[in-house]
Design a protein around this motif. Structure first.
Motif, PDB file in Angstrom:
ATOM      1  N   THR A   9      -5.588  -7.083   9.534  1.00 23.50           N
ATOM      2  CA  THR A   9      -6.389  -8.351   8.699  1.00 23.50           C
ATOM      3  C   THR A   9      -6.117  -9.813   9.422  1.00 23.50           C
ATOM      4  N   ILE A  10      -7.826 -10.120   9.610  1.00 20.52           N
ATOM      5  CA  ILE A  10      -7.041 -11.905  10.068  1.00 20.52           C
ATOM      6  C   ILE A  10      -7.640 -13.345   9.448  1.00 20.52           C
ATOM      7  N   GLY A  11      -8.978 -12.658   8.598  1.00 20.46           N
ATOM      8  CA  GLY A  11     -10.108 -13.265   8.058  1.00 20.46           C
ATOM      9  C   GLY A  11     -10.072 -12.566   7.781  1.00 20.46           C
ATOM     10  N   PHE A  12     -10.991 -13.169   6.496  1.00 20.80           N
ATOM     11  CA  PHE A  12     -12.752 -12.864   5.718  1.00 20.80           C
ATOM     12  C   PHE A  12     -13.991 -12.955   6.018  1.00 20.80           C
ATOM     13  N   VAL A  13     -14.814 -12.724   6.467  1.00 20.24           N
ATOM     14  CA  VAL A  13     -16.172 -13.036   6.326  1.00 20.24           C
ATOM     15  C   VAL A  13     -16.705 -13.354   5.127  1.00 20.24           C
ATOM     16  N   GLY A  14     -17.383 -14.744   5.251  1.00 20.72           N
ATOM     17  CA  GLY A  14     -18.041 -14.966   4.175  1.00 20.72           C
ATOM     18  C   GLY A  14     -18.734 -16.341   4.420  1.00 20.72           C
ATOM     19  N   ARG A  15     -19.724 -17.507   2.988  1.00 21.66           N
ATOM     20  CA  ARG A  15     -20.550 -18.330   3.265  1.00 21.66           C
ATOM     21  C   ARG A  15     -19.351 -20.148   3.029  1.00 21.66           C
ATOM     22  N   THR A  16     -19.569 -20.966   3.567  1.00 25.71           N
ATOM     23  CA  THR A  16     -18.614 -22.310   3.593  1.00 25.71           C
ATOM     24  C   THR A  16     -19.476 -22.913   2.570  1.00 25.71           C
ATOM     25  N   GLY A  17     -20.260 -22.785   2.016  1.00 24.95           N
ATOM     26  CA  GLY A  17     -20.986 -23.843   0.874  1.00 24.95           C
ATOM     27  C   GLY A  17     -22.492 -24.205   1.499  1.00 24.95           C
ATOM     28  N   VAL A  18     -22.956 -24.024   3.058  1.00 25.82           N
ATOM     29  CA  VAL A  18     -23.737 -24.269   3.474  1.00 25.82           C
ATOM     30  C   VAL A  18     -25.120 -23.448   3.190  1.00 25.82           C
ATOM     31  N   GLN A  19     -26.499 -24.184   3.130  1.00 27.47           N
ATOM     32  CA  GLN A  19     -27.267 -23.843   2.551  1.00 27.47           C
ATOM     33  C   GLN A  19     -27.790 -23.193   3.729  1.00 27.47           C
ATOM     34  N   PHE A  20     -27.997 -23.064   4.376  1.00 31.32           N
ATOM     35  CA  PHE A  20     -28.408 -21.702   5.275  1.00 31.32           C
ATOM     36  C   PHE A  20     -27.955 -21.393   5.638  1.00 31.32           C
ATOM     37  N   SER A  21     -26.695 -20.978   5.657  1.00 33.70           N
ATOM     38  CA  SER A  21     -25.597 -20.156   6.985  1.00 33.70           C
ATOM     39  C   SER A  21     -25.832 -18.978   6.546  1.00 33.70           C
ATOM     40  N   PRO A  22     -25.885 -18.241   7.256  1.00 35.17           N
ATOM     41  CA  PRO A  22     -25.037 -16.768   6.885  1.00 35.17           C
ATOM     42  C   PRO A  22     -24.071 -16.437   6.448  1.00 35.17           C
ATOM     43  N   HIS A  24     -20.401 -15.441   7.706  1.00 34.31           N
ATOM     44  CA  HIS A  24     -19.101 -15.492   9.598  1.00 34.31           C
ATOM     45  C   HIS A  24     -17.858 -16.133   9.026  1.00 34.31           C
ATOM     46  N   LEU A  25     -17.334 -16.002   9.866  1.00 32.54           N
ATOM     47  CA  LEU A  25     -15.851 -16.568  10.292  1.00 32.54           C
ATOM     48  C   LEU A  25     -15.313 -17.222  10.866  1.00 32.54           C
ATOM     49  N   HIS A  26     -14.860 -18.300  10.221  1.00 34.54           N
ATOM     50  CA  HIS A  26     -13.932 -19.483  11.004  1.00 34.54           C
ATOM     51  C   HIS A  26     -12.909 -18.917  11.532  1.00 34.54           C
ATOM     52  N   LEU A  27     -13.001 -19.429  13.270  1.00 34.70           N
ATOM     53  CA  LEU A  27     -11.534 -18.472  14.004  1.00 34.70           C
ATOM     54  C   LEU A  27     -10.867 -20.344  14.395  1.00 34.70           C
ATOM     55  N   GLU A  28      -9.450 -20.271  14.394  1.00 34.63           N
ATOM     56  CA  GLU A  28      -8.752 -21.665  14.642  1.00 34.63           C
ATOM     57  C   GLU A  28      -6.977 -20.713  15.622  1.00 34.63           C
ATOM     58  N   ASP A  33       0.867 -26.613  17.740  1.00 35.28           N
ATOM     59  CA  ASP A  33       0.732 -26.869  17.027  1.00 35.28           C
ATOM     60  C   ASP A  33      -1.024 -28.559  17.056  1.00 35.28           C
ATOM     61  N   ARG A  34      -1.563 -27.275  18.209  1.00 33.07           N
ATOM     62  CA  ARG A  34      -2.730 -28.670  18.523  1.00 33.07           C
ATOM     63  C   ARG A  34      -3.820 -27.475  19.158  1.00 33.07           C
ATOM     64  N   PHE A  35      -5.037 -27.586  17.785  1.00 37.78           N
ATOM     65  CA  PHE A  35      -6.249 -27.326  17.830  1.00 37.78           C
ATOM     66  C   PHE A  35      -6.400 -26.477  19.352  1.00 37.78           C
ATOM     67  N   THR A  36      -7.470 -25.342  19.619  1.00 30.20           N
ATOM     68  CA  THR A  36      -7.276 -24.957  21.215  1.00 30.20           C
ATOM     69  C   THR A  36      -8.656 -24.246  20.854  1.00 30.20           C
ATOM     70  N   ASN A  37     -10.014 -24.049  21.933  1.00 33.95           N
ATOM     71  CA  ASN A  37     -10.465 -23.848  21.361  1.00 33.95           C
ATOM     72  C   ASN A  37     -10.070 -22.224  22.354  1.00 33.95           C
ATOM     73  N   PRO A  38     -10.900 -21.646  21.171  1.00 37.57           N
ATOM     74  CA  PRO A  38     -10.547 -19.790  21.320  1.00 37.57           C
ATOM     75  C   PRO A  38     -11.751 -19.241  22.132  1.00 37.57           C
ATOM     76  N   ALA A  39     -13.097 -20.264  22.501  1.00 38.24           N
ATOM     77  CA  ALA A  39     -13.425 -19.558  23.620  1.00 38.24           C
ATOM     78  C   ALA A  39     -12.690 -19.193  25.280  1.00 38.24           C
TER      79      ALA A  39
END
Length: 66
Positions: A9-22, A24-28, A33-39
């Motif tokens: 398990t690397i994460g859980f699918v859920g809602r972030t509190g955004v009203q119209f968001s199904p 989803h999983l946020h991936l980082e 130690d610097r953010f990198t584009n997962p794409a």
């Protein structure tokens, strides 16, 4: 560096509190130690933003407001 194996398990699918968001999983991904584009690392598994349900919901809502 953390490594994962198949089936781990690397994460859980859920809602972030955004009203119209199904759910989803946020991936980082961090490199040195610097953010990198997962794409850059997982292009075949990522869904282009315009292909997401969130995009469709937002566009539908925008059309209804006009």
């Amino acid at each position: 560096m953390d490594r994962v194996t198949a089936g781990e398990t690397i994460g859980f699918v859920g809602r972030t509190g955004v009203q119209f968001s199904p759910p989803h999983l946020h991936l980082e991904i961090r490199v040195d130690d610097r953010f990198t584009n997962p794409a850059r690392y997982w292009p075949i598994w990522l869904i282009p933003p315009k292909a997401t349900m969130t995009y469709r919901y937002v566009m539908k809502r925008a059309r209804l407001r006009v």
